[in-house]
Design a protein around this motif. Structure first.
Motif, PDB file in Angstrom:
ATOM      1  N   ALA A  27       0.194  -8.239  17.118  1.00  0.00           N
ATOM      2  CA  ALA A  27      -0.646  -7.733  16.026  1.00  0.00           C
ATOM      3  C   ALA A  27      -0.248  -6.315  15.641  1.00  0.00           C
ATOM      4  CB  ALA A  27      -2.117  -7.779  16.432  1.00  0.00           C
ATOM      5  N   LYS A  28       0.269  -5.532  16.599  1.00  0.00           N
ATOM      6  CA  LYS A  28       0.695  -4.165  16.289  1.00  0.00           C
ATOM      7  C   LYS A  28       1.843  -4.158  15.285  1.00  0.00           C
ATOM      8  CE  LYS A  28       1.069  -1.369  19.979  1.00  0.00           C
ATOM      9  NZ  LYS A  28       1.320  -0.997  21.380  1.00  0.00           N
ATOM     10  N   GLU A  29       2.648  -5.193  15.307  1.00  0.00           N
ATOM     11  CA  GLU A  29       3.818  -5.262  14.432  1.00  0.00           C
ATOM     12  C   GLU A  29       3.453  -5.579  12.985  1.00  0.00           C
ATOM     13  OE1 GLU A  29       6.665  -4.300  15.728  1.00  0.00           O
ATOM     14  OE2 GLU A  29       5.610  -4.109  17.643  1.00  0.00           O
ATOM     15  N   TYR A  30       2.236  -6.029  12.744  1.00  0.00           N
ATOM     16  CA  TYR A  30       1.857  -6.431  11.390  1.00  0.00           C
ATOM     17  C   TYR A  30       1.388  -5.269  10.525  1.00  0.00           C
ATOM     18  CZ  TYR A  30       2.330 -11.194  12.986  1.00  0.00           C
ATOM     19  OH  TYR A  30       2.835 -12.355  13.486  1.00  0.00           O
ATOM     20  N   LEU A  31       1.314  -4.076  11.094  1.00  0.00           N
ATOM     21  CA  LEU A  31       0.956  -2.913  10.289  1.00  0.00           C
ATOM     22  C   LEU A  31       2.208  -2.302   9.675  1.00  0.00           C
ATOM     23  CD1 LEU A  31      -1.822  -1.130  12.350  1.00  0.00           C
ATOM     24  CD2 LEU A  31      -2.042  -2.436  10.253  1.00  0.00           C
ATOM     25  N   ASP A  32       2.911  -3.111   8.934  1.00  0.00           N
ATOM     26  CA  ASP A  32       4.143  -2.701   8.274  1.00  0.00           C
ATOM     27  C   ASP A  32       3.944  -2.872   6.770  1.00  0.00           C
ATOM     28  OD1 ASP A  32       6.736  -2.045   7.681  1.00  0.00           O
ATOM     29  OD2 ASP A  32       7.560  -3.994   8.232  1.00  0.00           O
ATOM     30  N   ALA A  33       4.489  -1.970   6.007  1.00  0.00           N
ATOM     31  CA  ALA A  33       4.303  -2.028   4.549  1.00  0.00           C
ATOM     32  C   ALA A  33       4.829  -3.323   3.958  1.00  0.00           C
ATOM     33  CB  ALA A  33       4.993  -0.832   3.891  1.00  0.00           C
ATOM     34  N   ASN A  34       5.811  -3.935   4.590  1.00  0.00           N
ATOM     35  CA  ASN A  34       6.361  -5.187   4.068  1.00  0.00           C
ATOM     36  C   ASN A  34       5.408  -6.360   4.270  1.00  0.00           C
ATOM     37  OD1 ASN A  34       8.730  -3.881   3.337  1.00  0.00           O
ATOM     38  ND2 ASN A  34       9.629  -4.199   5.354  1.00  0.00           N
ATOM     39  N   ASP A  35       4.486  -6.235   5.220  1.00  0.00           N
ATOM     40  CA  ASP A  35       3.579  -7.332   5.522  1.00  0.00           C
ATOM     41  C   ASP A  35       2.200  -7.160   4.900  1.00  0.00           C
ATOM     42  OD1 ASP A  35       5.490  -8.585   7.132  1.00  0.00           O
ATOM     43  OD2 ASP A  35       4.930  -7.353   8.851  1.00  0.00           O
ATOM     44  N   LEU A  36       1.927  -6.001   4.335  1.00  0.00           N
ATOM     45  CA  LEU A  36       0.609  -5.720   3.801  1.00  0.00           C
ATOM     46  C   LEU A  36       0.646  -5.614   2.283  1.00  0.00           C
ATOM     47  CD1 LEU A  36      -0.462  -2.961   6.345  1.00  0.00           C
ATOM     48  CD2 LEU A  36      -1.084  -5.375   6.374  1.00  0.00           C
ATOM     49  N   ILE A  37      -0.493  -5.868   1.667  1.00  0.00           N
ATOM     50  CA  ILE A  37      -0.616  -5.717   0.224  1.00  0.00           C
ATOM     51  C   ILE A  37      -1.827  -4.839  -0.070  1.00  0.00           C
ATOM     52  CG2 ILE A  37       0.484  -7.888  -0.399  1.00  0.00           C
ATOM     53  CD1 ILE A  37      -2.320  -9.078  -0.763  1.00  0.00           C
ATOM     54  N   ASN A  76      -1.710  11.849  -7.364  1.00  0.00           N
ATOM     55  CA  ASN A  76      -1.240  11.764  -5.981  1.00  0.00           C
ATOM     56  C   ASN A  76      -1.334  13.114  -5.282  1.00  0.00           C
ATOM     57  OD1 ASN A  76      -0.681   9.052  -6.244  1.00  0.00           O
ATOM     58  ND2 ASN A  76       1.452   9.378  -6.771  1.00  0.00           N
ATOM     59  N   TYR A  77      -0.971  14.181  -5.984  1.00  0.00           N
ATOM     60  CA  TYR A  77      -1.053  15.517  -5.392  1.00  0.00           C
ATOM     61  C   TYR A  77      -2.500  15.881  -5.057  1.00  0.00           C
ATOM     62  CZ  TYR A  77      -1.148  20.545  -4.922  1.00  0.00           C
ATOM     63  OH  TYR A  77      -1.392  21.797  -4.455  1.00  0.00           O
ATOM     64  N   LEU A  78      -3.416  15.628  -5.990  1.00  0.00           N
ATOM     65  CA  LEU A  78      -4.817  15.965  -5.740  1.00  0.00           C
ATOM     66  C   LEU A  78      -5.394  15.142  -4.594  1.00  0.00           C
ATOM     67  CD1 LEU A  78      -6.159  16.438  -9.377  1.00  0.00           C
ATOM     68  CD2 LEU A  78      -5.633  18.197  -7.682  1.00  0.00           C
ATOM     69  N   ARG A  79      -4.989  13.875  -4.474  1.00  0.00           N
ATOM     70  CA  ARG A  79      -5.452  13.054  -3.349  1.00  0.00           C
ATOM     71  C   ARG A  79      -4.932  13.611  -2.022  1.00  0.00           C
ATOM     72  NH1 ARG A  79      -4.369   9.106  -6.934  1.00  0.00           N
ATOM     73  NH2 ARG A  79      -6.224   8.094  -7.710  1.00  0.00           N
ATOM     74  N   LYS A  80      -3.651  13.960  -1.998  1.00  0.00           N
ATOM     75  CA  LYS A  80      -3.081  14.512  -0.762  1.00  0.00           C
ATOM     76  C   LYS A  80      -3.749  15.826  -0.384  1.00  0.00           C
ATOM     77  CE  LYS A  80       1.466  12.428  -1.212  1.00  0.00           C
ATOM     78  NZ  LYS A  80       2.885  12.660  -1.501  1.00  0.00           N
ATOM     79  N   ALA A  81      -4.009  16.667  -1.378  1.00  0.00           N
ATOM     80  CA  ALA A  81      -4.657  17.956  -1.107  1.00  0.00           C
ATOM     81  C   ALA A  81      -6.061  17.733  -0.566  1.00  0.00           C
ATOM     82  CB  ALA A  81      -4.697  18.796  -2.376  1.00  0.00           C
ATOM     83  N   PRO A 114       0.835  -1.211   0.000  1.00  0.00           N
ATOM     84  CA  PRO A 114       0.000   0.000   0.000  1.00  0.00           C
ATOM     85  C   PRO A 114       0.864   1.254   0.000  1.00  0.00           C
ATOM     86  CG  PRO A 114      -0.013  -1.037   2.162  1.00  0.00           C
ATOM     87  CD  PRO A 114       0.729  -1.952   1.248  1.00  0.00           C
ATOM     88  N   SER A 115       0.291   2.349  -0.495  1.00  0.00           N
ATOM     89  CA  SER A 115       1.024   3.616  -0.496  1.00  0.00           C
ATOM     90  C   SER A 115       1.196   4.101   0.937  1.00  0.00           C
ATOM     91  CB  SER A 115       0.265   4.666  -1.325  1.00  0.00           C
ATOM     92  OG  SER A 115      -0.948   5.001  -0.667  1.00  0.00           O
ATOM     93  N   GLN A 116       2.125   5.015   1.130  1.00  0.00           N
ATOM     94  CA  GLN A 116       2.368   5.540   2.474  1.00  0.00           C
ATOM     95  C   GLN A 116       1.129   6.252   3.017  1.00  0.00           C
ATOM     96  OE1 GLN A 116       4.981   5.075   4.553  1.00  0.00           O
ATOM     97  NE2 GLN A 116       5.604   3.602   2.997  1.00  0.00           N
ATOM     98  N   ARG A 117       0.382   6.910   2.152  1.00  0.00           N
ATOM     99  CA  ARG A 117      -0.833   7.600   2.583  1.00  0.00           C
ATOM    100  C   ARG A 117      -1.853   6.610   3.129  1.00  0.00           C
ATOM    101  NH1 ARG A 117      -5.704   8.527   0.371  1.00  0.00           N
ATOM    102  NH2 ARG A 117      -5.097   7.509  -1.551  1.00  0.00           N
ATOM    103  N   VAL A 118      -2.057   5.504   2.429  1.00  0.00           N
ATOM    104  CA  VAL A 118      -3.003   4.480   2.860  1.00  0.00           C
ATOM    105  C   VAL A 118      -2.511   3.816   4.148  1.00  0.00           C
ATOM    106  CG1 VAL A 118      -4.022   2.255   2.240  1.00  0.00           C
ATOM    107  CG2 VAL A 118      -3.887   4.083   0.543  1.00  0.00           C
ATOM    108  N   LEU A 119      -1.224   3.537   4.223  1.00  0.00           N
ATOM    109  CA  LEU A 119      -0.667   2.911   5.414  1.00  0.00           C
ATOM    110  C   LEU A 119      -0.830   3.803   6.639  1.00  0.00           C
ATOM    111  CD1 LEU A 119       0.777   0.360   6.321  1.00  0.00           C
ATOM    112  CD2 LEU A 119       2.940   1.485   5.846  1.00  0.00           C
TER     113      LEU A 119
END
Length: 187
Positions: A54-64, A76-81, A30-35
Motif C-alpha cells: 500500500a505504501k507504493e501506491y502513493l505515487d503520482a502515476n497511480d493517483l488522480i 500557485n504562488y499564493l497557495r504555496k505561501a 495531483p499536484s506535487q503540493r497535494v501529493l
C-alpha cells in the motif's frame, strides 16, 4: 430475438464502461503540493499508516485528482505561501504539518491582483504617453509597458506562449496607434 435484446443491453453497458474509463484516464494527476500533503498525512511522527504494498501506491502515476489543479503561476504562488505560513504555525504548536486554508481567499486575492495589474497596464500607458512629449521617451515607455504587460500575462494567467505573444503584439500595436495619433486634445 431475446438473445439480440440481451446483446444490445450488454453492448450498451460495455460502451458506457468504455466512456467512463476514458473519462477516468483523462483525469489529471495531483499536484506535487497535494501529493506531498497526502504522503505527510500517512507518515507523521515516524508512524506510518500504510504498510506493505500500500505504501507504493502513493505515487503520482497511480493517483488522480478529482479537482483539476489551477495552472496559473500567481494562484500557485499564493497557495504555496499560505501553506508555508500554515505549516510554520502548526509545527510551532506541535500539530500535524498539514494545514487547511480557504480557497476562496486565494481566488479573491488573485482577482484583486489581476484587477490592479489590468488597471495599471490599461490606464498607466495612456497617462504616461499623453504627458511625455519626447519621441524617444515615448518609444522607451512603449517598450517598458509592453514588456510589463507580457510578464504580467505570463505570470497571472495560464495563457500559452502563443497567446502571450499574440496578446503582447496586440497591446504594443494599440500603444503605437495611440502615440501615432498625436495630440488628442482636438486643438
Amino acid at each position: 430475438m431475446e438473445l439480440i435484446l440481451r446483446l444490445r443491453v450488454k453492448i450498451k453497458e460495455y460502451y458506457e464502461a468504455l466512456l467512463l474509463q476514458s473519462k477516468v484516464a483523462h483525469l489529471q494527476a495531483p499536484s506535487q503540493r497535494v501529493l506531498r500533503a497526502v504522503k505527510q498525512m500517512f507518515n507523521q511522527d515516524g508512524f506510518t499508516v500504510l504498510e506493505g504494498q500500500a505504501k507504493e501506491y502513493l505515487d503520482a502515476n497511480d493517483l488522480i485528482a478529482l479537482k483539476s489543479p489551477t495552472a496559473d503561476p500567481l494562484s500557485n504562488y499564493l497557495r504555496k505561501a499560505r501553506a508555508a505560513k500554515t505549516k510554520t504555525e502548526l509545527v510551532a504548536e506541535g500539530l500535524p504539518r498539514i494545514g487547511r486554508f480557504n480557497e476562496q481567499k486565494i481566488v479573491l486575492r488573485v482577482n484583486i491582483i489581476t484587477i490592479i495589474v489590468a488597471i495599471v497596464f490599461l490606464i498607466g500607458p495612456i497617462l504616461a504617453l499623453y504627458f511625455v512629449q519626447n519621441a524617444p521617451a515615448k518609444l522607451v515607455l512603449i517598450v517598458v509597458f509592453t514588456a510589463g504587460f507580457a510578464a504580467s500575462v505570463a505570470l497571472i494567467t495560464n495563457a500559452r506562449r502563443a497567446e502571450v505573444f499574440f496578446g503582447t503584439a496586440t497591446y504594443a500595436a494599440v500603444l503605437v496607434v495611440f502615440v501615432s495619433n498625436g495630440d488628442l486634445s482636438g486643438g
